[in-house]
Design an enzyme around this catalytic site. Structure first.
Site, PDB file in Angstrom:
ATOM      1  N   GLU A  89     -60.844   7.585  -0.473  1.00 15.62           N
ATOM      2  CA  GLU A  89     -59.679   8.345  -0.940  1.00 15.62           C
ATOM      3  C   GLU A  89     -58.706   7.377  -1.618  1.00 15.62           C
ATOM      4  O   GLU A  89     -58.662   6.191  -1.282  1.00 15.62           O
ATOM      5  CB  GLU A  89     -59.016   9.044   0.259  1.00 15.62           C
ATOM      6  CG  GLU A  89     -57.714   9.755  -0.017  1.00 15.62           C
ATOM      7  CD  GLU A  89     -57.853  10.861  -1.052  1.00 15.62           C
ATOM      8  OE1 GLU A  89     -57.127  10.785  -2.062  1.00 15.62           O
ATOM      9  OE2 GLU A  89     -58.688  11.768  -0.861  1.00 15.62           O
ATOM     10  N   ASP A 116     -61.330   3.683  -5.722  1.00 17.29           N
ATOM     11  CA  ASP A 116     -62.190   4.491  -6.578  1.00 17.29           C
ATOM     12  C   ASP A 116     -63.615   4.535  -6.039  1.00 17.29           C
ATOM     13  O   ASP A 116     -64.280   3.506  -5.904  1.00 17.29           O
ATOM     14  CB  ASP A 116     -62.178   3.872  -7.979  1.00 17.29           C
ATOM     15  CG  ASP A 116     -62.905   4.704  -9.008  1.00 17.29           C
ATOM     16  OD1 ASP A 116     -63.506   5.726  -8.635  1.00 17.29           O
ATOM     17  OD2 ASP A 116     -62.871   4.323 -10.187  1.00 17.29           O
ATOM     18  N   ASP A 139     -60.525  17.374  -7.722  1.00 21.73           N
ATOM     19  CA  ASP A 139     -59.547  17.803  -8.725  1.00 21.73           C
ATOM     20  C   ASP A 139     -60.271  18.574  -9.819  1.00 21.73           C
ATOM     21  O   ASP A 139     -61.164  18.038 -10.475  1.00 21.73           O
ATOM     22  CB  ASP A 139     -58.849  16.575  -9.321  1.00 21.73           C
ATOM     23  CG  ASP A 139     -57.610  16.949 -10.116  1.00 21.73           C
ATOM     24  OD1 ASP A 139     -57.622  18.013 -10.777  1.00 21.73           O
ATOM     25  OD2 ASP A 139     -56.635  16.184 -10.094  1.00 21.73           O
ATOM     26  N   LYS A 143     -57.514  22.651 -17.226  1.00 24.31           N
ATOM     27  CA  LYS A 143     -57.351  22.779 -18.668  1.00 24.31           C
ATOM     28  C   LYS A 143     -58.588  22.234 -19.389  1.00 24.31           C
ATOM     29  O   LYS A 143     -59.091  21.172 -19.051  1.00 24.31           O
ATOM     30  CB  LYS A 143     -56.101  22.026 -19.135  1.00 24.31           C
ATOM     31  CG  LYS A 143     -54.799  22.624 -18.623  1.00 24.31           C
ATOM     32  CD  LYS A 143     -53.602  21.881 -19.171  1.00 24.31           C
ATOM     33  CE  LYS A 143     -52.296  22.487 -18.674  1.00 24.31           C
ATOM     34  NZ  LYS A 143     -51.115  21.753 -19.185  1.00 24.31           N
ATOM     35  N   ASP A 175     -63.659  25.783  -5.834  1.00 26.52           N
ATOM     36  CA  ASP A 175     -63.230  27.167  -5.968  1.00 26.52           C
ATOM     37  C   ASP A 175     -62.950  27.517  -7.425  1.00 26.52           C
ATOM     38  O   ASP A 175     -62.433  28.599  -7.705  1.00 26.52           O
ATOM     39  CB  ASP A 175     -61.987  27.427  -5.115  1.00 26.52           C
ATOM     40  CG  ASP A 175     -60.833  26.516  -5.483  1.00 26.52           C
ATOM     41  OD1 ASP A 175     -61.008  25.283  -5.381  1.00 26.52           O
ATOM     42  OD2 ASP A 175     -59.753  27.005  -5.867  1.00 26.52           O
ATOM     43  N   THR A 210     -60.948  24.907   4.251  1.00 27.79           N
ATOM     44  CA  THR A 210     -59.850  24.036   3.844  1.00 27.79           C
ATOM     45  C   THR A 210     -58.661  24.858   3.351  1.00 27.79           C
ATOM     46  O   THR A 210     -58.774  26.049   3.053  1.00 27.79           O
ATOM     47  CB  THR A 210     -60.299  23.100   2.712  1.00 27.79           C
ATOM     48  OG1 THR A 210     -60.536  23.895   1.528  1.00 27.79           O
ATOM     49  CG2 THR A 210     -61.573  22.358   3.076  1.00 27.79           C
ATOM     50  N   GLU A 213     -59.455  26.300   0.056  1.00 24.49           N
ATOM     51  CA  GLU A 213     -60.206  27.556   0.114  1.00 24.49           C
ATOM     52  C   GLU A 213     -59.307  28.730   0.466  1.00 24.49           C
ATOM     53  O   GLU A 213     -59.438  29.825  -0.092  1.00 24.49           O
ATOM     54  CB  GLU A 213     -61.334  27.445   1.146  1.00 24.49           C
ATOM     55  CG  GLU A 213     -62.653  27.002   0.574  1.00 24.49           C
ATOM     56  CD  GLU A 213     -63.761  27.079   1.601  1.00 24.49           C
ATOM     57  OE1 GLU A 213     -64.705  27.864   1.399  1.00 24.49           O
ATOM     58  OE2 GLU A 213     -63.680  26.344   2.598  1.00 24.49           O
TER      59      GLU A 213
END
Length: 231
Positions: A89, A116, A139, A143, A175, A210, A213
């Site tokens: 993370e 990373d 993430d 867009k 999602d 989560t 969700e």
């Protein structure tokens, strides 16, 4: 959770993280628990990370990319004591919260990596060794002009596949419908991976629901799971 290249961090002297706002408890976790449980990707010695030495035992290694605030990760690690569970993370408070949750649950089979995950996999994980890789609700970069920033790409799928042991799994969940479709297309095109199901995987009962969700359900978005296996 963002997985673009992260700047390499300087040597940590006091474990005081100034880049994000942390609670008193999260800061305590960094001060007291991080030295044993965590490492920074940018400060790892060159070469393969010895998970057996770090965990003090030999066991299958599960890597979760993007553990967020740790609610799901801590539960998954607690539910699978037979695994050496590794969480990668980039968000300091999230790692602090994950350590607090793991401490509360008495989790002993969890280690944390700050940085990373692409660098981790490329430079520090030996090919054909991971029991599994999990990528839950990354993430979505919704867009269209930002889709190129999404972590699941042909090169990433190939990298993950190369690090999985034969039969190892790459489990994704999102999602966002068009991201799920992208994941399916990209991983189906990777020769080293095969879909365990005909399209979407059934939602596993063992994967905790989560907040992402729950929010998606309220917003009318359907979550999809995908499970690919190393050939």
């Amino acid at each position: 959770m963002e997985n673009e290249d992260q700047p390499r961090l300087r040597s940590v002297v006091s474990y005081v993280k100034r880049g994000g706002r942390m609670t008193v408890g999260q800061q305590r976790a960094w001060d007291e628990l991080w030295p044993e449980l965590g490492r920074t990707v940018g400060e790892l010695p060159a070469g393969t990370l010895d998970f057996t030495e770090w965990f003090g035992r030999e066991a299958p290694v599960m890597l979760e990319i993007g553990s967020g605030m740790g609610e799901t990760t801590s539960q998954l690690a607690a539910a699978a004591p037979e695994l050496n569970y590794v969480a990668a993370e980039v968000y300091d408070p999230g790692l602090g919260q994950l350590m607090l949750r793991a401490e509360k649950l008495g989790v002993e089979n969890l280690r944390l990596l700050h940085g990373d995950a692409v660098v981790l996999l490329t430079e520090h994980v030996e090919p054909d060794t991971l029991h599994g890789v999990r990528l839950f609700f990354p993430d979505p970069w919704p867009k269209k002009k930002h889709h190129k920033r999404r972590i699941v790409s042909p090169s990433f799928a190939a990298l993950v596949a190369s690090r999985l042991a034969p039969g190892g799994t790459f489990h994704m969940a999102t999602d966002w419908e068009n991201y799920a479709e992208q994941m399916l297309e990209v991983c189906s095109a990777e020769p080293a991976l095969k879909n365990r199901y005909d399209g979407w995987a059934p939602r596993p009962e063992w994967r905790p629901v989560t907040k992402f969700e729950q929010r998606a359900d309220v917003d009318g978005r359907v979550s999809h799971d995908l499970i690919f296996e190393k050939r």
